[in-house]
Design a protein around this motif. Structure first.
Motif, PDB file in Angstrom:
ATOM      1  N   HIS A  79       0.804  -1.230   0.000  1.00 14.95           N
ATOM      2  CA  HIS A  79       0.000   0.000   0.000  1.00 14.95           C
ATOM      3  C   HIS A  79       0.835   1.277   0.000  1.00 14.95           C
ATOM      4  N   TRP A  80       2.167   1.152  -0.017  1.00 15.93           N
ATOM      5  CA  TRP A  80       2.986   2.383  -0.013  1.00 15.93           C
ATOM      6  C   TRP A  80       4.199   2.316  -0.938  1.00 15.93           C
ATOM      7  N   GLN A  81       4.212   1.415  -1.907  1.00 15.27           N
ATOM      8  CA  GLN A  81       5.376   1.280  -2.780  1.00 15.27           C
ATOM      9  C   GLN A  81       5.675   2.541  -3.589  1.00 15.27           C
ATOM     10  N   ALA A  82       4.655   3.312  -3.917  1.00 16.89           N
ATOM     11  CA  ALA A  82       4.845   4.543  -4.701  1.00 16.89           C
ATOM     12  C   ALA A  82       4.834   5.798  -3.839  1.00 16.89           C
ATOM     13  N   LEU A  83       4.728   5.639  -2.537  1.00 15.39           N
ATOM     14  CA  LEU A  83       4.542   6.801  -1.669  1.00 15.39           C
ATOM     15  C   LEU A  83       5.709   7.773  -1.741  1.00 15.39           C
ATOM     16  N   ASP A  84       6.918   7.267  -1.654  1.00 16.46           N
ATOM     17  CA  ASP A  84       8.082   8.151  -1.661  1.00 16.46           C
ATOM     18  C   ASP A  84       8.134   8.984  -2.939  1.00 16.46           C
ATOM     19  N   ALA A  89       7.460  14.153  -5.704  1.00 19.24           N
ATOM     20  CA  ALA A  89       7.022  14.885  -6.900  1.00 19.24           C
ATOM     21  C   ALA A  89       5.996  15.964  -6.591  1.00 19.24           C
ATOM     22  N   THR A  90       5.217  15.782  -5.525  1.00 19.13           N
ATOM     23  CA  THR A  90       4.093  16.690  -5.272  1.00 19.13           C
ATOM     24  C   THR A  90       4.230  17.528  -4.009  1.00 19.13           C
TER      25      THR A  90
END
Length: 218
Positions: A79-84, A89-90
Motif C-alpha cells: 500500500h505504499w510502494q509509490a509513496l516516496d 514529486a508533489t
C-alpha cells in the motif's frame, strides 16, 4: 458513463462523480491494489488514498493541479510502494493511522487517531480506526450531504468479509467488532464501500452476512 468500481491493472481508471467530490479509482501493481484520488469540486484540492504502486500512473492521475495529501490506510508494503516518489514529486502531506506509522518507511507528517477529520477542500472525511488487519488500519468516511455515505476501507472490509487476520482469533474478533461498531452500526445500507483491492460493494449487500462471518471466524 455509470461508475462500476471495476478496474484492472493497466486499464483505465473509473470515475465516481458526486455533487461535491470526484472519486477516481485505479488498480496498480502486482497485487492489484486500488488507489483512490479524491478531488473537491469547489476548490480543486486533491487527496490520494494509498500510493500503492506505479508512481507514473498515479502522478498522471494527479496531473498539474497538485496534491494536498496522501493517506496510507495501513502499513503493509503493497500500500505504499509509490509513496516516496509521489510525495517527492508533489510535496503532499502524509497521513496514516498512528499505530502503523513506524511500519511505513516514508515519514508520516500527521498521524491519525480514531475520530479525527481530514479536509479535501470543502469536503470532510471522518477517520475510523479498525484494528485487526494491522494495529493502525484506518477507514475514511465521506458523508455526502447530497447523497449517501462513502467509505474507503483499505484492507479491513471487502465484499464477502473483513480483512485477513492470519488465523489470529483475537485479531479477527477485534476487526469484526470494529467494523460492526464503526461502520455497519452508524451507517446506512446505501453506504458505498471502496476497498483496498478488487470490486466495490455496499454495506447493505454485506450486512446480512455478518453472522456468517463471525461463525466461520474469518
Amino acid at each position: 458513463m455509470t461508475y462500476t468500481g471495476t478496474v484492472t491493472v493497466g486499464g483505465p481508471a473509473d470515475v465516481h462523480e458526486l455533487a461535491k467530490l470526484i472519486i477516481t479509482k485505479v488498480a496498480v501493481g502486482p497485487m492489484e491494489n486500488n488507489a483512490y484520488l479524491l478531488r473537491c469540486r469547489d476548490t480543486g484540492e486533491q487527496l490520494l488514498i494509498d500510493a500503492a504502486a506505479e508512481p507514473d500512473t498515479l502522478l498522471g492521475l494527479i496531473g498539474d493541479d497538485g496534491l494536498a495529501g496522501v493517506v496510507t490506510t495501513h502499513r503493509h508494503g503493497d500500500h505504499w510502494q509509490a509513496l516516496d516518489e509521489v510525495v517527492r514529486a508533489t510535496g503532499a502531506r502524509t497521513y496514516a493511522g498512528r499505530p502503523d506509522t513506524e511500519g511505513i518507511p516514508v515519514p508520516t507528517e500527521q498521524p491519525l487517531d480514531d475520530g479525527a477529520e481530514l479536509a479535501v477542500g470543502v469536503c470532510r472525511l471522518a477517520v475510523r480506526q479498525l484494528v485487526g488487519h494491522t494495529p493502525g488500519s484506518v477507514a475514511l468516511v465521506y458523508d455526502d450531504p447530497e447523497g449517501h455515505p462513502h467509505v474507503f476501507t483499505g484492507d479491513s472490509l471487502f465484499p464477502g468479509g473483513v480483512g485477513n487476520t492470519r488465523g489470529d482469533a483475537r485479531a479477527f474478533e477485534q476487526l469484526l467488532g470494529d467494523v460492526e461498531a464503526k461502520l455497519f452500526a452508524p451507517l446506512p445500507d446505501e453506504t458505498w464501500v471502496y476497498p483496498g483491492h478488487g470490486a466495490d460493494t455496499t454495506l447493505g449487500a454485506e450486512r446480512p452476512h455478518l453472522g456468517e462471518w463471525r461463525q466461520r471466524g474469518w
